[in-house]
Design an enzyme around this catalytic site. Structure first.
Site, PDB file in Angstrom:
ATOM      1  N   ARG A  76      19.777  21.678   4.189  1.00  0.00           N
ATOM      2  CA  ARG A  76      19.154  22.766   4.951  1.00  0.00           C
ATOM      3  C   ARG A  76      17.653  22.593   5.167  1.00  0.00           C
ATOM      4  NH1 ARG A  76      21.546  27.507   1.438  1.00  0.00           N
ATOM      5  NH2 ARG A  76      21.925  25.759   0.052  1.00  0.00           N
ATOM      6  N   LYS A 109      14.886  16.637  -0.580  1.00  0.00           N
ATOM      7  CA  LYS A 109      14.408  18.021  -0.689  1.00  0.00           C
ATOM      8  C   LYS A 109      13.336  18.221  -1.759  1.00  0.00           C
ATOM      9  CE  LYS A 109      16.989  21.458  -2.576  1.00  0.00           C
ATOM     10  NZ  LYS A 109      17.947  22.582  -2.609  1.00  0.00           N
ATOM     11  N   THR A 145      27.292  20.132 -11.335  1.00  0.00           N
ATOM     12  CA  THR A 145      26.100  20.130 -12.187  1.00  0.00           C
ATOM     13  C   THR A 145      26.360  19.549 -13.586  1.00  0.00           C
ATOM     14  OG1 THR A 145      26.553  22.492 -12.488  1.00  0.00           O
ATOM     15  CG2 THR A 145      24.744  21.914 -11.046  1.00  0.00           C
ATOM     16  N   GLY A 165      25.696  32.440 -10.000  1.00  0.00           N
ATOM     17  CA  GLY A 165      26.685  32.601 -11.057  1.00  0.00           C
ATOM     18  C   GLY A 165      26.362  33.861 -11.848  1.00  0.00           C
ATOM     19  N   ASN A 184      22.769  33.743 -13.411  1.00  0.00           N
ATOM     20  CA  ASN A 184      22.308  32.485 -13.982  1.00  0.00           C
ATOM     21  C   ASN A 184      21.161  31.927 -13.135  1.00  0.00           C
ATOM     22  OD1 ASN A 184      22.066  29.959 -15.170  1.00  0.00           O
ATOM     23  ND2 ASN A 184      23.842  29.111 -14.084  1.00  0.00           N
ATOM     24  N   TYR A 207     -22.580  13.045   9.725  1.00  0.00           N
ATOM     25  CA  TYR A 207     -21.534  12.305   9.025  1.00  0.00           C
ATOM     26  C   TYR A 207     -22.172  11.373   7.998  1.00  0.00           C
ATOM     27  CZ  TYR A 207     -17.978   8.909   7.840  1.00  0.00           C
ATOM     28  OH  TYR A 207     -17.132   8.102   7.126  1.00  0.00           O
ATOM     29  N   ASN A 224     -33.792  14.635   2.633  1.00  0.00           N
ATOM     30  CA  ASN A 224     -33.448  15.593   3.676  1.00  0.00           C
ATOM     31  C   ASN A 224     -32.863  14.832   4.860  1.00  0.00           C
ATOM     32  OD1 ASN A 224     -33.570  17.405   5.930  1.00  0.00           O
ATOM     33  ND2 ASN A 224     -34.898  18.699   4.687  1.00  0.00           N
ATOM     34  N   SER A 265     -33.847  13.958  12.829  1.00  0.00           N
ATOM     35  CA  SER A 265     -32.618  14.363  13.514  1.00  0.00           C
ATOM     36  C   SER A 265     -32.118  13.299  14.471  1.00  0.00           C
ATOM     37  CB  SER A 265     -32.885  15.639  14.317  1.00  0.00           C
ATOM     38  OG  SER A 265     -33.183  16.676  13.426  1.00  0.00           O
TER      39      SER A 265
HETATM   40  C1  UD1 Z   1      23.855  26.794  -9.648  1.00  0.00           C
HETATM   41  C2  UD1 Z   1      24.632  27.395 -10.807  1.00  0.00           C
HETATM   42  C3  UD1 Z   1      24.676  28.918 -10.631  1.00  0.00           C
HETATM   43  C4  UD1 Z   1      23.253  29.450 -10.564  1.00  0.00           C
HETATM   44  C5  UD1 Z   1      22.468  28.756  -9.466  1.00  0.00           C
HETATM   45  C6  UD1 Z   1      21.027  29.143  -9.562  1.00  0.00           C
HETATM   46  C7  UD1 Z   1      26.327  25.773 -11.487  1.00  0.00           C
HETATM   47  C8  UD1 Z   1      27.739  25.404 -11.426  1.00  0.00           C
HETATM   48  N1  UD1 Z   1      25.963  26.866 -10.805  1.00  0.00           N
HETATM   49  O1  UD1 Z   1      24.609  27.048  -8.471  1.00  0.00           O
HETATM   50  O2  UD1 Z   1      25.348  29.513 -11.711  1.00  0.00           O
HETATM   51  O3  UD1 Z   1      23.272  30.855 -10.365  1.00  0.00           O
HETATM   52  O4  UD1 Z   1      22.543  27.337  -9.613  1.00  0.00           O
HETATM   53  O5  UD1 Z   1      20.320  28.622  -8.472  1.00  0.00           O
HETATM   54  O6  UD1 Z   1      25.567  25.113 -12.155  1.00  0.00           O
HETATM   55  N2  UD1 Z   1      23.123  18.814  -8.415  1.00  0.00           N
HETATM   56  C9  UD1 Z   1      23.218  17.489  -8.713  1.00  0.00           C
HETATM   57  N3  UD1 Z   1      24.436  16.895  -8.693  1.00  0.00           N
HETATM   58  C10 UD1 Z   1      25.571  17.566  -8.426  1.00  0.00           C
HETATM   59  C11 UD1 Z   1      25.463  18.941  -8.120  1.00  0.00           C
HETATM   60  C12 UD1 Z   1      24.238  19.543  -8.133  1.00  0.00           C
HETATM   61  O7  UD1 Z   1      22.223  16.831  -8.984  1.00  0.00           O
HETATM   62  O8  UD1 Z   1      26.636  16.950  -8.461  1.00  0.00           O
HETATM   63  C13 UD1 Z   1      21.808  19.450  -8.438  1.00  0.00           C
HETATM   64  C14 UD1 Z   1      21.395  19.941  -7.058  1.00  0.00           C
HETATM   65  O9  UD1 Z   1      20.634  18.960  -6.389  1.00  0.00           O
HETATM   66  C15 UD1 Z   1      20.567  21.160  -7.392  1.00  0.00           C
HETATM   67  C16 UD1 Z   1      21.150  21.661  -8.699  1.00  0.00           C
HETATM   68  O10 UD1 Z   1      21.893  20.595  -9.239  1.00  0.00           O
HETATM   69  O11 UD1 Z   1      19.212  20.829  -7.643  1.00  0.00           O
HETATM   70  C17 UD1 Z   1      22.026  22.904  -8.509  1.00  0.00           C
HETATM   71  O12 UD1 Z   1      23.147  22.600  -7.716  1.00  0.00           O
HETATM   72  P1  UD1 Z   1      23.699  23.570  -6.611  1.00  0.00           P
HETATM   73  O13 UD1 Z   1      24.879  22.959  -5.997  1.00  0.00           O
HETATM   74  O14 UD1 Z   1      22.597  24.020  -5.728  1.00  0.00           O
HETATM   75  O15 UD1 Z   1      24.167  24.799  -7.524  1.00  0.00           O
HETATM   76  P2  UD1 Z   1      24.377  26.287  -7.059  1.00  0.00           P
HETATM   77  O16 UD1 Z   1      25.636  26.398  -6.310  1.00  0.00           O
HETATM   78  O17 UD1 Z   1      23.155  26.794  -6.436  1.00  0.00           O
END
Ligand code: UD1
Ligand code: CA
Length: 458
Positions: free
Chosen positions: A18, A25, A84, A144, A173, A352, A363, A391
């Protein structure tokens, strides 16, 4: 707690679609520093000695950037984005070295505050196995939910897996977690992917740990500190919040900001007490200002050192390497780059100064230019103490103006000038009595003749 070792695992493998950007990002900047570097700073401030950066999308660029902003970090590539928990496990080699505390953080939450992490670590020190940092967003959709039973955190349910009843929970979360190192890998390895998205959720370790009767707790952080950035509108929002906090800190530390909302700081701006900053001033990276300076309106300053009681602007541009010593003055429409302006020297108007030294008390007249570049190389201009540059002079580098040297206005100086000498570098003025009047009369009669001839044509 300070004796407890701590690893921070920072997740930054996601694509960040996005943002609509060629740049990963988390490398987009807030206050001139990549978002993920803010996260690294917070981890370090909370006492993390180990840093594991989980990368995936744009891995090469991420590695290169990490070498700059976190040279001590180890990078781990997560080949496929399977969730994650899967991402944290990518750093298995680091986790298995056996830290007391493991902090899991996301690379896209640049406003994360170290205090929230410190509080979470304290709970680990008190015996918790998992500490979830919660928050209460104005709109919980997408986050979450923290499921509590009898005052205990029993699970985190992702929005997509929530019942209607669970969706009403406002305590969410924030994404950051602290896990006792002794349990971390065991808990992570127990995570499955039986959920709507088919991903390995880090959040599942809460349910797993509480089923094992381990102590699982939630702490609460501010909404802002957990603000996750997904698009450029949110990036601007994070920037605005960061700037607001920094302005507030600056003012409380003794800096006057006449219109704080128009002053922009960099992540590393240092600014001493009793400095006054007028409206519309921009600080790029690498600026250090001692006390009692005055920064007038519309100045653009980066990579500059400004000593006590200097006066800068309005409309001054200080570029990297500008080094203003005590009571130096750089006035309107002046640009200074890679140059020392020594004590009390004045560069007041339309000038400059690049690759140069301006001696104490010198000066520099309006419109003076150091001609430092021949299209291929840069050359140095050395202006001695107490020199006076008339100047509209051009000082063609390399060139030295001695102490007390005096340059006549409008000079083009190509040869060095000894101490206390006067140098002219322009044609001598010639004055012809009566010639002005004669010319005026000649031009007037020529114009009249032309007009008459044109009238005769009709
Ligand atoms: C996650 C949490 C959610 C929380 C929210 C807060 C989980 C399952 N969910 O959801 O509970 O409320 O963040 O913002 O953890 N990433 C990786 N590899 C992966 C997946 C994700 O590196 O395989 C990184 C992403 O780049 C990102 C972060 O982990 O920086 C979070 O992943 P994202 O998919 O955005 O989690 P959310 O759905 O936002
Ligand atoms: Ca997210």
């Amino acid at each position: 707690m300070s004796q407890r070792s701590c690893l921070s695992v920072i997740l930054a493998a996601g694509e960040g679609t996005r943002m609509k950007s060629a740049l990963p990002k988390v490398l987009h900047q807030v206050a001139g520093l990549p978002m993920v570097a803010h996260v690294v700073k917070a981890a370090e401030a909370a006492g993390a000695s180990g840093l594991a950066l989980v990368i995936g999308h744009g891995a090469d660029e991420m590695r290169k950037a990490a070498a700059r902003f976190a040279p001590k970090a180890e990078t781990f590539e997560q080949e496929k984005r399977l969730g994650t928990a899967h991402a944290v496990i990518a750093a298995r080699a680091a986790i298995s070295r056996g830290y007391d505390d493991v902090l899991v953080m996301f690379g896209d939450t640049p406003l994360i505050d170290a205090d929230a992490l410190t509080v979470a670590r304290r709970r680990l020190a008190e015996g918790a196995a998992v500490v979830v940092i919660g928050f209460r967003p104005p709109n919980p959709a997408g986050y979450g939910r923290l499921i509590e039973k009898d005052g205990k955190l029993t699970a985190i349910r992702e929005e997509k897996d929530c019942s209607e009843e669970e969706k009403k929970i406002g305590f969410c979360n924030a994404g950051m977690m602290a896990v006792a190192g002794a349990h971390a890998l065991k808990l992570l390895d127990a995570v499955g992917n039986e959920n709507v998205k088919g991903e390995y959720y880090l959040t599942d370790i809460v349910e797993i740990a509480s089923a094992q009767n381990l102590d699982v707790v939630a702490t609460e952080a501010s909404f802002e500190s957990a603000l996750g950035i997904n698009n450029r509108a949110e990036l601007a929002q994070a920037e605005a919040i960061w700037q607001q906090r920094r302005r507030h800190d600056a003012m409380l530390s003794g800096v006057t900001l006449i219109a704080p909302e128009t002053v922009f700081f960099s992540h590393d701006t240092e600014i001493g007490a009793d400095t006054i900053v007028e409206p519309n001033v921009w600080f790029g990276p690498g600026v250090r200002i001692a006390s009692g300076a005055k920064i007038h309106a519309f100045s653009h300053i980066e990579g500059a050192t400004i000593a006590s009681n200097c006066d800068v602007g309005p409309f001054a541009r200080l570029r990297p390497g500008a080094d203003l010593r005590n009571k130096a003055k750089v006035g309107n429409f002046c640009e200074v780059k890679q140059a020392v302006i020594e004590d009390g020297a004045k560069v007041n108007h339309l000038t400059y100064i690049g690759d140069a030294r301006v001696g104490a008390g010198a000066n520099i007249g309006a419109g003076t230019i150091t001609c430092n570049y021949d299209g291929y190389s840069k050359f140095f201009t050395d202006i001695g103490e107490g020199a006076f540059i008339g100047s509209n002079s051009s000082l063609v580098a390399p060139v030295t103006i001695g102490n007390g040297g005096y340059i006549a206005s409008g000079s083009v100086i190509t040869e060095s000038v000894p101490d206390d000498a006067l140098a002219f570098g322009r044609a001598r003025q010639k004055t012809i009595p009566g010639k002005g009047k004669e010319l005026r009369e000649r031009f007037a009669s020529a114009a009249a003749a032309k007009k008459k001839a044109a009238g005769a044509d009709h």
